[in-house]
Design a protein around this motif. Structure first.
Motif, PDB file in Angstrom:
ATOM      1  N   LYS A 234     -16.402 -11.124 -10.060  1.00  0.00           N
ATOM      2  CA  LYS A 234     -16.484 -12.972 -10.278  1.00  0.00           C
ATOM      3  C   LYS A 234     -14.237 -12.232 -10.005  1.00  0.00           C
ATOM      4  N   LEU A 235     -13.548 -11.608 -10.609  1.00  0.00           N
ATOM      5  CA  LEU A 235     -12.180 -10.943  -9.911  1.00  0.00           C
ATOM      6  C   LEU A 235     -12.098 -10.924  -8.816  1.00  0.00           C
ATOM      7  N   ALA A 236     -13.160 -10.308  -8.376  1.00  0.00           N
ATOM      8  CA  ALA A 236     -13.051 -10.012  -6.703  1.00  0.00           C
ATOM      9  C   ALA A 236     -12.592 -11.794  -5.442  1.00  0.00           C
ATOM     10  N   GLU A 237     -13.624 -12.342  -6.633  1.00  0.00           N
ATOM     11  CA  GLU A 237     -13.632 -13.450  -5.260  1.00  0.00           C
ATOM     12  C   GLU A 237     -12.935 -14.533  -5.956  1.00  0.00           C
ATOM     13  N   GLU A 238     -11.575 -14.580  -6.976  1.00  0.00           N
ATOM     14  CA  GLU A 238     -10.443 -15.128  -6.772  1.00  0.00           C
ATOM     15  C   GLU A 238      -9.687 -14.902  -6.667  1.00  0.00           C
ATOM     16  N   VAL A 239      -9.397 -13.236  -6.111  1.00  0.00           N
ATOM     17  CA  VAL A 239      -8.232 -12.479  -5.452  1.00  0.00           C
ATOM     18  C   VAL A 239      -8.472 -12.884  -4.420  1.00  0.00           C
ATOM     19  N   MET A 240      -9.044 -13.064  -4.520  1.00  0.00           N
ATOM     20  CA  MET A 240      -8.964 -12.773  -2.002  1.00  0.00           C
ATOM     21  C   MET A 240      -9.041 -14.303  -1.800  1.00  0.00           C
ATOM     22  N   LYS A 241      -9.086 -15.514  -3.258  1.00  0.00           N
ATOM     23  CA  LYS A 241      -8.257 -16.578  -2.366  1.00  0.00           C
ATOM     24  C   LYS A 241      -7.188 -16.617  -2.439  1.00  0.00           C
ATOM     25  N   ASN A 242      -5.773 -15.639  -2.789  1.00  0.00           N
ATOM     26  CA  ASN A 242      -4.369 -15.572  -3.029  1.00  0.00           C
ATOM     27  C   ASN A 242      -4.223 -14.587  -1.203  1.00  0.00           C
ATOM     28  N   ALA A 243      -3.417 -15.596  -0.850  1.00  0.00           N
ATOM     29  CA  ALA A 243      -2.756 -15.135   0.941  1.00  0.00           C
ATOM     30  C   ALA A 243      -2.158 -13.700   0.678  1.00  0.00           C
ATOM     31  N   VAL A 244      -1.462 -13.749  -0.579  1.00  0.00           N
ATOM     32  CA  VAL A 244      -0.195 -12.388  -0.509  1.00  0.00           C
ATOM     33  C   VAL A 244      -1.498 -11.526  -1.027  1.00  0.00           C
ATOM     34  N   LEU A 245      -2.217 -11.537  -2.084  1.00  0.00           N
ATOM     35  CA  LEU A 245      -2.890 -10.179  -2.065  1.00  0.00           C
ATOM     36  C   LEU A 245      -3.840  -9.526  -1.202  1.00  0.00           C
ATOM     37  N   ARG A 246      -4.488 -10.882  -0.363  1.00  0.00           N
ATOM     38  CA  ARG A 246      -5.810 -10.679   0.724  1.00  0.00           C
ATOM     39  C   ARG A 246      -4.869  -9.886   1.374  1.00  0.00           C
ATOM     40  N   LYS A 247      -3.814 -10.196   2.171  1.00  0.00           N
ATOM     41  CA  LYS A 247      -2.804  -9.350   3.099  1.00  0.00           C
ATOM     42  C   LYS A 247      -2.499  -8.035   2.589  1.00  0.00           C
ATOM     43  N   ILE A 248      -2.486  -7.469   1.683  1.00  0.00           N
ATOM     44  CA  ILE A 248      -2.184  -6.118   0.520  1.00  0.00           C
ATOM     45  C   ILE A 248      -3.056  -5.310   0.921  1.00  0.00           C
ATOM     46  N   VAL A 249      -4.014  -6.532   0.325  1.00  0.00           N
ATOM     47  CA  VAL A 249      -5.223  -5.232  -0.243  1.00  0.00           C
ATOM     48  C   VAL A 249      -5.922  -4.578   1.150  1.00  0.00           C
ATOM     49  N   LYS A 250      -6.123  -5.489   3.181  1.00  0.00           N
ATOM     50  CA  LYS A 250      -6.735  -4.903   3.439  1.00  0.00           C
ATOM     51  C   LYS A 250      -5.399  -3.908   4.420  1.00  0.00           C
ATOM     52  N   MET A 251      -4.011  -3.079   4.212  1.00  0.00           N
ATOM     53  CA  MET A 251      -3.618  -3.073   4.845  1.00  0.00           C
ATOM     54  C   MET A 251      -3.752  -1.462   5.019  1.00  0.00           C
ATOM     55  N   PRO A 252      -4.115  -0.663   5.948  1.00  0.00           N
ATOM     56  CA  PRO A 252      -4.362   0.742   5.216  1.00  0.00           C
ATOM     57  C   PRO A 252      -3.107   1.936   5.777  1.00  0.00           C
ATOM     58  N   ASN A 253      -2.290   1.116   5.502  1.00  0.00           N
ATOM     59  CA  ASN A 253      -0.817   1.937   4.716  1.00  0.00           C
ATOM     60  C   ASN A 253       0.415   1.276   5.241  1.00  0.00           C
ATOM     61  N   ALA A 254       1.441   1.199   4.673  1.00  0.00           N
ATOM     62  CA  ALA A 254       3.057   0.570   4.616  1.00  0.00           C
ATOM     63  C   ALA A 254       4.096   1.100   4.451  1.00  0.00           C
ATOM     64  N   ASP A 255       4.650   1.000   5.159  1.00  0.00           N
ATOM     65  CA  ASP A 255       6.181   1.493   5.462  1.00  0.00           C
ATOM     66  C   ASP A 255       7.099   0.722   4.465  1.00  0.00           C
ATOM     67  N   VAL A 256       7.262   1.051   3.188  1.00  0.00           N
ATOM     68  CA  VAL A 256       8.674   0.739   2.480  1.00  0.00           C
ATOM     69  C   VAL A 256       9.383   1.092   2.489  1.00  0.00           C
ATOM     70  N   PRO A 257      10.578   0.405   2.977  1.00  0.00           N
ATOM     71  CA  PRO A 257      12.483   1.146   2.530  1.00  0.00           C
ATOM     72  C   PRO A 257      12.676   1.508   1.252  1.00  0.00           C
ATOM     73  N   GLY A 258      13.358   2.906   1.080  1.00  0.00           N
ATOM     74  CA  GLY A 258      13.657   3.531  -0.381  1.00  0.00           C
ATOM     75  C   GLY A 258      12.758   5.110  -0.443  1.00  0.00           C
ATOM     76  N   LEU A 259      11.795   4.660  -0.331  1.00  0.00           N
ATOM     77  CA  LEU A 259      10.399   5.064  -0.590  1.00  0.00           C
ATOM     78  C   LEU A 259      10.401   6.727   0.165  1.00  0.00           C
ATOM     79  N   PRO A 260      10.106   7.666   0.306  1.00  0.00           N
ATOM     80  CA  PRO A 260      10.648   9.287   0.616  1.00  0.00           C
ATOM     81  C   PRO A 260       9.782   9.277   2.426  1.00  0.00           C
ATOM     82  N   GLY A 261       8.017   8.443   2.835  1.00  0.00           N
ATOM     83  CA  GLY A 261       7.346   7.909   3.467  1.00  0.00           C
ATOM     84  C   GLY A 261       6.373   6.931   3.290  1.00  0.00           C
ATOM     85  N   ARG A 262       5.491   7.184   4.297  1.00  0.00           N
ATOM     86  CA  ARG A 262       4.296   6.221   4.172  1.00  0.00           C
ATOM     87  C   ARG A 262       3.203   6.480   3.395  1.00  0.00           C
TER      88      ARG A 262
END
Length: 441
Positions: A234-262
């Motif tokens: 039920k939560l999964a279906e609701e979450v996948m309606k949100n474009a921001v969350l849908r974008k993040i959860v399918k990222m295999p990795n990410a580079d965030v400035p300020g962190l020591p690494g990927r």
């Protein structure tokens, strides 16, 4: 003698009197006289009452017309689909817009591990919505989150006190490497305390109908944070309606400035193995075993079909290693994802012009309605597609001409289900006087 004798006069009068008496009706018996008088008294009011009742029947509001569905459910052809459920634990899945694929195993609350972070992200974005492409507010890392960054016994992200990150970046750190310290930081930032935030998580669960779910912490580290596979879907279906969350959860990795690494996603291998994989979130611990809330897609006839599921309480036999449990849950979930993707097929459920139901006027009148176009839907072998007729925004009219669109025919469940407009096959006439006069109730 010229005069008549008294006797003869009386004899002559008696026949005359008898003749006169025979020419008028005999008086009614005493008992019938009151009935006759009552009839003459009550007949006019009774006639008026009947007339009044008839008038009332004629001016009474008509019952609301309603749809009745014609025909049997459509059954998708082909071999009946069998889901390759895991042999242990529990699982659930559904194709959004089509219907449930069912559940497996006893749906009793079990520890969620880091899958709980999906609810954390969901509540954060309810309180602080982001549009696609937005970064959101900047959040300052507090001393607690910085201290917890050094914890070796749990997943965490290496942040330092005083650093600032955007809300989008914090959500990346929450969901991709599964930072427990980030989950708790977000909870304090949003609600002032972790306990206050947990209350929001449980309120959100109730709103979504997750009745077998209890959150006691924002990260899922607590074994007392429990749920079922059916609730997590039920939560999964609701979450996948949100474009921001849908974008993040399918990222295999990410580079965030300020962190020591990927930062890397524990879903990385699953996403790479399955071209249609969309995430969502892994979880693993001793109490929970391996858990996974997952999503995938398959494009059919140019339209993306979303599949969501949850697999919980999966374990590598003979191992106490949480990572081994995680590997098992991903392997077993992948088998289900691939099987569903392969099983989905399109079909014409209803053809244009087919009579799909009737407008019932509530007083015995039935007017057929027809599909205005072919109704194409997606399903799997053996699935029965139950058609449903729903009225338009203005409701069903009492009268309208042939060809007037009066509603929609749909199959499936929830947003994205297949539907087409329906129209009157012939003129819809309001009930006549006879039907109105004889209506009951």
């Amino acid at each position: 003698m010229t005069g008549e004798s008294p006797g003869m006069a009386e004899q002559m009068k008696e026949p005359e009197e008898e003749a006169a008496a025979g020419s008028r009706p005999a008086p009614p018996p005493p008992a019938a006289r009151p009935l006759a008088r009552r009839f003459r008294v009550w007949a006019p009011p009774a006639v008026l009452l009947v007339a009044a009742l008839g008038a009332v029947q004629l001016i009474r509001p008509l019952p609301d017309p309603r749809f009745t569905v014609a025909g049997d459910p459509y059954t998708f052809t082909g071999e009946a689909f069998t889901m390759p459920w895991p042999e242990e634990g529990q699982a659930a899945a559904r194709v959004v817009g089509t219907g449930s694929l069912g559940t497996h195993g006893e749906q009793k609350p079990v520890p969620t591990a880091s899958v709980a972070k999906v609810m954390t992200a969901y509540v954060i974005l309810k309180e602080h919505p982001l549009k696609s492409g937005e970064e959101g507010e900047r959040i300052t890392v507090d001393a607690t989150a910085a201290k917890e960054a050094g914890a070796q016994e749990e997943s965490r992200v290496e942040v330092s006190e005083g650093q600032t990150y955007t809300l989008f970046q914090m959500l990346q750190m929450l969901l991709i490497p599964s930072g427990n310290n980030i989950a708790r930081q977000l909870a304090r930032w949003d609600a002032g305390s972790e306990d206050a935030f947990v209350k929001k998580m449980n309120e959100a669960a109730r709103e979504l109908g997750m009745d077998d779910t209890t959150y006691t912490d924002p990260s899922g580290l607590d074994a007392s944070t429990v749920s079922t596979a059916a609730d997590q879907v039920k939560l999964a279906e609701e979450v996948m309606k949100n474009a921001v969350l849908r974008k993040i959860v399918k990222m295999p990795n990410a580079d965030v400035p300020g962190l020591p690494g990927r930062i890397y996603n524990n879903n990385d291998d699953l996403l790479v193995t399955n071209p249609g994989g969309l995430g969502i979130k892994t979880g693993s611990s001793g109490p929970a075993g391996g858990a996974l809330m997952w999503a995938a897609k398959r494009t059919i006839e140019g339209e993306e079909r979303l599949i969501v599921g949850a697999t919980m309480a999966q374990r590598q036999a003979g191992s106490d290693d949480a990572n081994a449990h995680l590997k098992v849950v991903k392997e077993r979930s992948y088998k289900m994802i691939k099987a569903v993707q392969d099983a989905l097929v399109p079909a014409t459920v209803v053809r244009k012009g087919d009579v799909v139901g009737h407008v019932d006027d509530g007083l015995g009148g039935r007017t057929p309605v027809v599909a205005t176009a072919d109704l194409r839907a997606v399903g799997w072998g053996g699935l029965k597609a139950e058609p449903e007729l729903t009225a338009g925004g203005k409701g069903i009219p009492h009268e309208a001409g042939a060809g007037t669109e009066v509603g929609t025919l749909a199959v499936g469940t929830g947003p994205g289900r297949a539907q087409v407009p329906v129209a009157l096959q012939k003129d819809l006439a309001a009930p006549g006087a006879g039907a109105r006069l004889t209506r009951l109730g």
